[in-house]
Design a protein around this motif. Sequence first.
Motif, PDB file in Angstrom:
ATOM      1  N   ASN A   1       0.808  -1.228   0.000  1.00  0.00           N
ATOM      2  CA  ASN A   1       0.000   0.000   0.000  1.00  0.00           C
ATOM      3  C   ASN A   1       0.838   1.275   0.000  1.00  0.00           C
ATOM      4  N   ALA A   2       2.171   1.121   0.014  1.00  0.00           N
ATOM      5  CA  ALA A   2       3.020   2.325   0.046  1.00  0.00           C
ATOM      6  C   ALA A   2       2.811   3.116  -1.246  1.00  0.00           C
ATOM      7  N   GLN A   3       2.604   4.416  -1.097  1.00  0.00           N
ATOM      8  CA  GLN A   3       2.346   5.298  -2.235  1.00  0.00           C
ATOM      9  C   GLN A   3       3.576   6.193  -2.427  1.00  0.00           C
ATOM     10  N   PRO A   4       3.796   6.718  -3.641  1.00  0.00           N
ATOM     11  CA  PRO A   4       4.849   7.732  -3.776  1.00  0.00           C
ATOM     12  C   PRO A   4       4.527   8.885  -2.821  1.00  0.00           C
ATOM     13  N   LEU A   5       5.557   9.492  -2.230  1.00  0.00           N
ATOM     14  CA  LEU A   5       5.307  10.511  -1.200  1.00  0.00           C
ATOM     15  C   LEU A   5       4.715  11.788  -1.792  1.00  0.00           C
ATOM     16  N   LYS A   6       3.850  12.435  -0.988  1.00  0.00           N
ATOM     17  CA  LYS A   6       3.360  13.773  -1.352  1.00  0.00           C
ATOM     18  C   LYS A   6       4.416  14.755  -0.873  1.00  0.00           C
ATOM     19  N   THR A   7       4.822  15.686  -1.703  1.00  0.00           N
ATOM     20  CA  THR A   7       5.860  16.618  -1.265  1.00  0.00           C
ATOM     21  C   THR A   7       5.577  18.026  -1.805  1.00  0.00           C
ATOM     22  N   ARG A   8       6.432  18.971  -1.425  1.00  0.00           N
ATOM     23  CA  ARG A   8       6.341  20.339  -1.940  1.00  0.00           C
ATOM     24  C   ARG A   8       7.763  20.840  -2.149  1.00  0.00           C
ATOM     25  N   SER A   9       7.946  21.630  -3.199  1.00  0.00           N
ATOM     26  CA  SER A   9       9.278  22.178  -3.452  1.00  0.00           C
ATOM     27  C   SER A   9       9.412  23.507  -2.710  1.00  0.00           C
ATOM     28  N   PHE A  10      10.522  23.647  -2.004  1.00  0.00           N
ATOM     29  CA  PHE A  10      10.760  24.897  -1.286  1.00  0.00           C
ATOM     30  C   PHE A  10      10.797  26.070  -2.270  1.00  0.00           C
ATOM     31  N   GLY A  11      11.366  25.800  -3.470  1.00  0.00           N
ATOM     32  CA  GLY A  11      11.419  26.848  -4.503  1.00  0.00           C
ATOM     33  C   GLY A  11      10.019  27.337  -4.875  1.00  0.00           C
ATOM     34  N   ASP A  12       9.050  26.402  -5.012  1.00  0.00           N
ATOM     35  CA  ASP A  12       7.669  26.796  -5.347  1.00  0.00           C
ATOM     36  C   ASP A  12       7.063  27.638  -4.222  1.00  0.00           C
ATOM     37  N   ILE A  13       7.361  27.232  -2.986  1.00  0.00           N
ATOM     38  CA  ILE A  13       6.779  27.933  -1.837  1.00  0.00           C
ATOM     39  C   ILE A  13       7.285  29.381  -1.795  1.00  0.00           C
ATOM     40  N   ILE A  14       8.601  29.532  -1.962  1.00  0.00           N
ATOM     41  CA  ILE A  14       9.179  30.883  -1.973  1.00  0.00           C
ATOM     42  C   ILE A  14       8.653  31.675  -3.170  1.00  0.00           C
ATOM     43  N   SER A  15       8.567  30.978  -4.303  1.00  0.00           N
ATOM     44  CA  SER A  15       8.139  31.653  -5.522  1.00  0.00           C
ATOM     45  C   SER A  15       6.730  32.224  -5.352  1.00  0.00           C
ATOM     46  N   GLU A  16       5.832  31.446  -4.716  1.00  0.00           N
ATOM     47  CA  GLU A  16       4.457  31.937  -4.540  1.00  0.00           C
ATOM     48  C   GLU A  16       4.445  33.160  -3.609  1.00  0.00           C
ATOM     49  N   ILE A  17       5.235  33.110  -2.550  1.00  0.00           N
ATOM     50  CA  ILE A  17       5.255  34.259  -1.617  1.00  0.00           C
ATOM     51  C   ILE A  17       5.806  35.500  -2.328  1.00  0.00           C
ATOM     52  N   LEU A  18       6.904  35.313  -3.062  1.00  0.00           N
ATOM     53  CA  LEU A  18       7.514  36.475  -3.721  1.00  0.00           C
ATOM     54  C   LEU A  18       6.587  37.064  -4.779  1.00  0.00           C
ATOM     55  N   ALA A  19       5.911  36.171  -5.548  1.00  0.00           N
ATOM     56  CA  ALA A  19       5.000  36.671  -6.580  1.00  0.00           C
ATOM     57  C   ALA A  19       3.847  37.439  -5.928  1.00  0.00           C
ATOM     58  N   PHE A  20       3.353  36.922  -4.813  1.00  0.00           N
ATOM     59  CA  PHE A  20       2.265  37.564  -4.072  1.00  0.00           C
ATOM     60  C   PHE A  20       2.690  38.990  -3.689  1.00  0.00           C
ATOM     61  N   LEU A  21       3.887  39.076  -3.093  1.00  0.00           N
ATOM     62  CA  LEU A  21       4.376  40.388  -2.651  1.00  0.00           C
ATOM     63  C   LEU A  21       4.548  41.331  -3.830  1.00  0.00           C
ATOM     64  N   GLN A  22       5.082  40.784  -4.915  1.00  0.00           N
ATOM     65  CA  GLN A  22       5.363  41.661  -6.046  1.00  0.00           C
ATOM     66  C   GLN A  22       4.076  42.174  -6.691  1.00  0.00           C
ATOM     67  N   ILE A  23       3.084  41.272  -6.838  1.00  0.00           N
ATOM     68  CA  ILE A  23       1.814  41.678  -7.463  1.00  0.00           C
ATOM     69  C   ILE A  23       1.145  42.755  -6.612  1.00  0.00           C
ATOM     70  N   ILE A  24       1.137  42.554  -5.306  1.00  0.00           N
ATOM     71  CA  ILE A  24       0.504  43.572  -4.450  1.00  0.00           C
ATOM     72  C   ILE A  24       1.265  44.882  -4.556  1.00  0.00           C
ATOM     73  N   SER A  25       2.597  44.820  -4.414  1.00  0.00           N
ATOM     74  CA  SER A  25       3.312  46.099  -4.308  1.00  0.00           C
ATOM     75  C   SER A  25       3.315  46.836  -5.643  1.00  0.00           C
ATOM     76  N   SER A  26       3.286  46.095  -6.784  1.00  0.00           N
ATOM     77  CA  SER A  26       3.312  46.868  -8.023  1.00  0.00           C
ATOM     78  C   SER A  26       1.932  47.302  -8.497  1.00  0.00           C
ATOM     79  N   ASP A  27       0.870  46.495  -8.202  1.00  0.00           N
ATOM     80  CA  ASP A  27      -0.431  46.827  -8.812  1.00  0.00           C
ATOM     81  C   ASP A  27      -1.554  47.174  -7.839  1.00  0.00           C
ATOM     82  N   PHE A  28      -1.356  46.936  -6.561  1.00  0.00           N
ATOM     83  CA  PHE A  28      -2.476  47.161  -5.631  1.00  0.00           C
ATOM     84  C   PHE A  28      -2.045  48.004  -4.429  1.00  0.00           C
ATOM     85  N   PRO A  29      -1.810  49.292  -4.673  1.00  0.00           N
ATOM     86  CA  PRO A  29      -1.274  50.135  -3.597  1.00  0.00           C
ATOM     87  C   PRO A  29      -2.193  50.244  -2.380  1.00  0.00           C
ATOM     88  N   THR A  30      -3.491  49.927  -2.544  1.00  0.00           N
ATOM     89  CA  THR A  30      -4.382  50.060  -1.378  1.00  0.00           C
ATOM     90  C   THR A  30      -4.425  48.783  -0.533  1.00  0.00           C
TER      91      THR A  30
END
Length: 590
Positions: free
Chosen positions: A453-482
């Motif tokens: 019953n062993a399944q391939p592991l569910k995982t997350r890439s640290f690069g993806d996690i950082i990338s989502e946070i950075l994109a979030f910050l960038q989108i807000i700071s460049s397009d949503f000043p309020t």
Amino acid sequence: MSSTPRLPSAGASVSAPEYHANPTWKSKNEAQQVDYPSAEAFQSVMAKIGRLPGLVSPNEIDRLRTQLASVAEGNAFLLQTGDCAELFDYCNPEQIQAKLKLSLLMSLILIWGARKPVVRIGRIAGQYAKPRSKPTEIITKVDPATGEATKHEIISFRGDNINAFSAEPASGRIPDPERLLQAYFHSAATLNHIRSELASGLADLHAPRQWSFQHVQSSALQAEFESVVDSLTDALDFMKTIGADTSTFSSSSVLNSVDYFISHEGLSLAYEEALTRLVRKPTADKPSPARNVHASDLASGALDNETLERYDLSAHTIWLGDRTRQLDGAHVDFFSSIRNPVGIKVGPSMKPQELIDILDILNPDVPIPAAATAARASGWTTPSGAPEVVYGKEKGRVMVIIRLGAAKVATHLPPLLEAIAASNHKDSIILLCDPMHGNTQTSPYPPASSDPNAQPLKTRSFGDIISEILAFLQIISSDFPTLHLGGVHLELTGDKDVTECFGGSMRLDPKDLERGYKSHCDPRLNFEQSLDVAFLLSHYFRNQRLGKRAGATASSDEEIKKQQAIIASGSGDELLAELICGITNRPQSA
Ligand code: PEP
Ligand code: CO
């Protein structure tokens, strides 16, 4: 002549024996409902929980509401962290302390960079229930004598408060209501330990060196953390010398003790309802703190003319999952009926207008007495004879927890933010980035175990996690000043030797994940990876702060673009190398 107590807007008439009941959500469709074999056994457990004391106090919830109002205003940062799924087994001093310490360490790093108070909320002391995409799963059983393999369909694991994690025996997967009672007591024991640790000075910021960070393998990161601790200790000594170490942000000095709030997904509505109680609100003429109402108070008429509100005392705040946030469903209705601040998970399928419609239900315009507007902490009751009543939204009442995934954030986030920015929720909501739930992937390596019953592991890439946070910050700071990022919502663990997400400062390879894969649900950031995220954010806020001071706001955005180009061209490790390099090469002053 006496009049009856003023009840919550849901308006249900409340009789003494069921004084915490609000029937409106019960007439709506409840997603992710559990089928218990005996309705009587379930009802008897609910009645028992209904008689037990609440786990948190209405006052603590009001205190969180005040702090979240600060986050909504951009004057504090929110850090919501913890397990994907807690097990009852995690209720032990080592694991509780590890999580608490990691949250404190991360907030210290954030405070250093952002120079803002950090509001800490744990996914802890009740994070037992899990929504599932399928009610059953197929497992393979091998007969030890013949070696013959047969397939069996069994009920999916729904969380330790519903059924057993182990698939053997399969009868352990039958939902057992006694587990909800167990959940109550494990939450109580966990919370009691958190309170006793905080009361014993675990969080004393005057002694940050007691906080262990020896697991950090990267010498650059360790040196950076030591230098942050040194500057913080210097700053604290200086403030102490000049007698300035008091703060109104905490009841006692913020430097000596800190608040730590608890949260979980509000999935089992019957359980949440059983812990929901009416609370008498303070008024101008009776300003004593919010307190529980007892059935006998209602029966005796002692509360005539008082305003009563519903508080869910299972946690300071609960959130609506991405699978239970239907506009006309029971969960949204229940969440709208309680005074606790609430969260809502927003995945890629959420339509912008749908989000605004849900926010309208969760945070309608309420009368805000002018006096209470000035002193938010005093609650929402209209003092008798209040001169002016204005209508508005409660600031910080709703945390919008966005979890789109690194691949979708650029396309899906702007329309959601546009809708929020154009609505009358823009000043009251808290925007949180959950960079975990949109970034789950399957490990490319087959399981090493011989278990059929062993399944391939569910995982997350640290690069993806950082990338989502950075994109979030960038989108807000460049397009949503309020708008601004109010905080982050992370799945992490302070336990030792965990390898569930790959990448990060310890440079974990996907093929090493099996070594320390301990999660029973989603993969969590380990200790080092959690500190990496805290440094990243701290570094961003520090640059923004210093850039602003120098009149050059572009510096942090340029840096983010550079980091994103590195992500686009390669692995998260390169990004992290750049990040650490950027941190360690920084000028030492300020
Ligand atoms: C979770 O937070 O563990 C979870 C199940 O999240 P979501 O509802 O965003 O999928
Ligand atoms: Co999860």
